[in-house]
Design a protein around this motif. Structure first.
Motif, PDB file in Angstrom:
ATOM      1  N   UNK A  58     -23.419-123.173  24.882  1.00 35.94           N
ATOM      2  CA  UNK A  58     -22.143-122.539  24.533  1.00 35.94           C
ATOM      3  C   UNK A  58     -22.204-122.146  23.067  1.00 35.94           C
ATOM      4  N   UNK A  59     -21.781-120.916  22.775  1.00 39.79           N
ATOM      5  CA  UNK A  59     -21.690-120.495  21.382  1.00 39.79           C
ATOM      6  C   UNK A  59     -20.223-120.331  21.019  1.00 39.79           C
ATOM      7  N   UNK A  60     -19.799-121.007  19.916  1.00 41.85           N
ATOM      8  CA  UNK A  60     -18.416-120.950  19.460  1.00 41.85           C
ATOM      9  C   UNK A  60     -18.367-120.427  18.037  1.00 41.85           C
ATOM     10  N   UNK A  61     -17.543-119.433  17.832  1.00 41.38           N
ATOM     11  CA  UNK A  61     -17.399-118.844  16.508  1.00 41.38           C
ATOM     12  C   UNK A  61     -16.597-119.746  15.583  1.00 41.38           C
ATOM     13  N   UNK A  62     -16.899-119.678  14.288  1.00 46.18           N
ATOM     14  CA  UNK A  62     -16.050-120.326  13.299  1.00 46.18           C
ATOM     15  C   UNK A  62     -14.621-119.841  13.476  1.00 46.18           C
ATOM     16  N   UNK A  97     -21.426-122.233  16.064  1.00 40.26           N
ATOM     17  CA  UNK A  97     -22.228-123.367  16.503  1.00 40.26           C
ATOM     18  C   UNK A  97     -22.739-123.144  17.922  1.00 40.26           C
ATOM     19  N   UNK A  98     -23.966-123.564  18.170  1.00 40.94           N
ATOM     20  CA  UNK A  98     -24.541-123.580  19.517  1.00 40.94           C
ATOM     21  C   UNK A  98     -24.472-125.012  20.021  1.00 40.94           C
ATOM     22  N   UNK A  99     -23.814-125.198  21.150  1.00 43.54           N
ATOM     23  CA  UNK A  99     -23.657-126.530  21.722  1.00 43.54           C
ATOM     24  C   UNK A  99     -24.235-126.595  23.133  1.00 43.54           C
ATOM     25  N   UNK A 100     -24.663-127.787  23.520  1.00 46.78           N
ATOM     26  CA  UNK A 100     -25.080-128.011  24.897  1.00 46.78           C
ATOM     27  C   UNK A 100     -23.884-127.819  25.822  1.00 46.78           C
ATOM     28  N   UNK A 101     -24.103-127.138  26.951  1.00 42.19           N
ATOM     29  CA  UNK A 101     -23.039-127.031  27.954  1.00 42.19           C
ATOM     30  C   UNK A 101     -22.889-128.398  28.616  1.00 42.19           C
ATOM     31  N   UNK A 102     -21.695-128.926  28.608  1.00 41.81           N
ATOM     32  CA  UNK A 102     -21.459-130.290  29.069  1.00 41.81           C
ATOM     33  C   UNK A 102     -21.200-130.319  30.573  1.00 41.81           C
ATOM     34  N   UNK A 103     -21.910-131.198  31.258  1.00 39.06           N
ATOM     35  CA  UNK A 103     -21.629-131.453  32.671  1.00 39.06           C
ATOM     36  C   UNK A 103     -20.538-132.510  32.719  1.00 39.06           C
ATOM     37  N   UNK A 104     -19.338-132.083  33.074  1.00 43.31           N
ATOM     38  CA  UNK A 104     -18.187-132.961  32.956  1.00 43.31           C
ATOM     39  C   UNK A 104     -18.134-134.017  34.053  1.00 43.31           C
ATOM     40  N   UNK A 105     -17.346-135.037  33.814  1.00 45.12           N
ATOM     41  CA  UNK A 105     -17.152-136.132  34.758  1.00 45.12           C
ATOM     42  C   UNK A 105     -16.561-135.604  36.068  1.00 45.12           C
ATOM     43  N   UNK A 106     -16.911-136.236  37.155  1.00 44.47           N
ATOM     44  CA  UNK A 106     -16.465-135.775  38.483  1.00 44.47           C
ATOM     45  C   UNK A 106     -14.939-135.761  38.603  1.00 44.47           C
ATOM     46  N   UNK A 107     -14.243-136.655  37.888  1.00 43.82           N
ATOM     47  CA  UNK A 107     -12.776-136.681  37.942  1.00 43.82           C
ATOM     48  C   UNK A 107     -12.216-135.337  37.499  1.00 43.82           C
ATOM     49  N   UNK A 108     -12.804-134.757  36.463  1.00 40.70           N
ATOM     50  CA  UNK A 108     -12.343-133.460  35.977  1.00 40.70           C
ATOM     51  C   UNK A 108     -12.780-132.330  36.903  1.00 40.70           C
ATOM     52  N   UNK A 109     -13.981-132.442  37.462  1.00 43.53           N
ATOM     53  CA  UNK A 109     -14.490-131.387  38.347  1.00 43.53           C
ATOM     54  C   UNK A 109     -13.671-131.260  39.615  1.00 43.53           C
ATOM     55  N   UNK A 110     -13.015-132.330  40.011  1.00 43.02           N
ATOM     56  CA  UNK A 110     -12.168-132.250  41.202  1.00 43.02           C
ATOM     57  C   UNK A 110     -11.003-131.291  40.992  1.00 43.02           C
ATOM     58  N   UNK A 111     -10.560-131.155  39.762  1.00 48.33           N
ATOM     59  CA  UNK A 111      -9.490-130.202  39.464  1.00 48.33           C
ATOM     60  C   UNK A 111     -10.038-128.783  39.389  1.00 48.33           C
ATOM     61  N   UNK A 112     -11.101-128.611  38.635  1.00 48.03           N
ATOM     62  CA  UNK A 112     -11.746-127.315  38.519  1.00 48.03           C
ATOM     63  C   UNK A 112     -13.178-127.508  38.061  1.00 48.03           C
TER      64      UNK A 112
END
Length: 341
Positions: free
Chosen positions: A143-147, A175-190
């Motif tokens: 993920x790239x995020x602008x200042x 900044x270049x950040x690792x794309x986060x694989x989120x917890x399954x609890x959050x993935x159940x929503x989206x």
């Protein structure tokens, strides 16, 4: 804040607040006129100006009653922010300084682009020809995020096929950040976007740091990340670390389940919640001169806390005030008006 800029700021906030008030009243019925008058009187008597009334009215309509101690979001922006943060708060707009300040593995930062150069998270310059190999050596997506990115704007997602250093150059510093694989609890929503927890922490006059509010920000099915225009926000019970019964759309209308997945909110426990609390308290301890900070973090599949960004400038208190407030009444921020209004 210059006079013209201040007027424009208050005008824009009044438009936002009045729009929300109108939607709430059209959906749930008119707010009690007596309570709205209390909001108007409180704006003049406590904050010294009627320009602070619109957000107090919106909070009142949302809660169906008036509460003393609420902080209007435009008062927060024009009075509290310059007084309690000043230039120290502006530092958070620079994505490249997070590791310099915090030195924490909770930030998923891989590299930075600043002023024409790529750098590792340890500030070692990376030749552009080696950037792709460097950022993808332990990641499939980045993920790239602008200042200064906020509200879901200035965010770009790449994989190896789509990554282009020249594109990043054209976007600007960030900044270049690792794309986060989120917890399954959050993935159940989206599952398409990474859910974020917004914690707000403050430093009181004794130097003690505390969490004042928390809510979960959920994206929609058609988006790759959470955006302010259509996010779903769900307040988190700070004593239990679990979601409340209702979440809210961007217009503050209530829903009891995610509009796309249909997953209900009530009672869902936030994974690693107390670890999240400990993390934001520890990090704020490293920048106590920014007296109020908003932290956007998530929990990954292995229950590791990941801090995606922090906002020490105008970190938006209106949703927290409406759903969980008054959050700051003991801090006596309203007394700042004489010096900074």
């Amino acid at each position: 804040m210059k006079t013209i800029g201040r007027r424009k700021f208050h005008w824009e906030h009044a438009l936002q607040a009045k729009k929300i008030l109108r939607v709430l009243e059209n959906t749930y019925g008119k707010a009690d006129p007596m309570n709205l008058r209390l909001a108007d009187t409180y704006a003049r008597d406590v904050f010294g100006d009627a320009v602070y009334s619109p957000w107090l009215r919106a909070y009142t309509a949302f809660n169906r009653k008036f509460k003393e101690g609420w902080i209007p979001d435009n008062f927060y922006g024009t009075v509290v922010v310059p007084s309690m943060k000043g230039w120290h708060g502006k530092i958070s707009n620079l994505k490249t300084v997070s590791q310099l300040i915090f030195g924490s593995e909770t930030f998923p930062d891989i590299a930075y682009f600043a002023n024409g150069l790529f750098f590792s998270a340890h500030k070692v310059a990376i030749p552009q020809a080696h950037v792709e190999g460097f950022v993808f050596q332990n990641a499939d997506r980045i993920v790239y995020k602008l200042d200064g990115s906020a509200r879901g704007s200035g965010i770009y997602i790449f994989d190896r096929k789509t990554f282009d250093p020249e594109a990043i150059r054209s976007y600007g510093n960030g900044v270049i950040q690792t794309y986060i694989e989120q917890h399954r609890v959050f993935s159940e929503f989206t599952s398409n976007s990474v859910a974020t927890l917004r914690f707000t922490t403050v430093v009181d006059d004794a130097g003690d740091i505390s969490v004042r509010s928390c809510f979960l920000r959920l994206g929609r099915a058609e988006h790759t990340h959470v955006t302010a225009e259509d996010e779903v926000c769900v307040p988190v019970d700070l004593l239990k670390g679990e979601l409340r019964r209702e979440g809210y759309l961007d217009n503050w209308l209530a829903v009891d389940a995610h509009p796309d997945s249909g997953c209900s909110f009530e009672g869902v426990k936030i994974p690693a919640f107390w670890k999240c609390v400990a993390t934001v308290l520890e990090l704020h301890g490293k920048i106590p001169f920014a007296r109020c900070v908003g932290w956007d973090l998530t929990v990954d599949v292995d229950e590791n806390v990941k801090v995606m960004e922090w906002n020490a400038e105008h970190n938006d208190v209106k949703f927290s005030e409406a759903t969980q407030g008054p959050c700051f009444s003991d801090l006596k921020w309203e007394r700042l008006k004489a010096s900074f209004a």
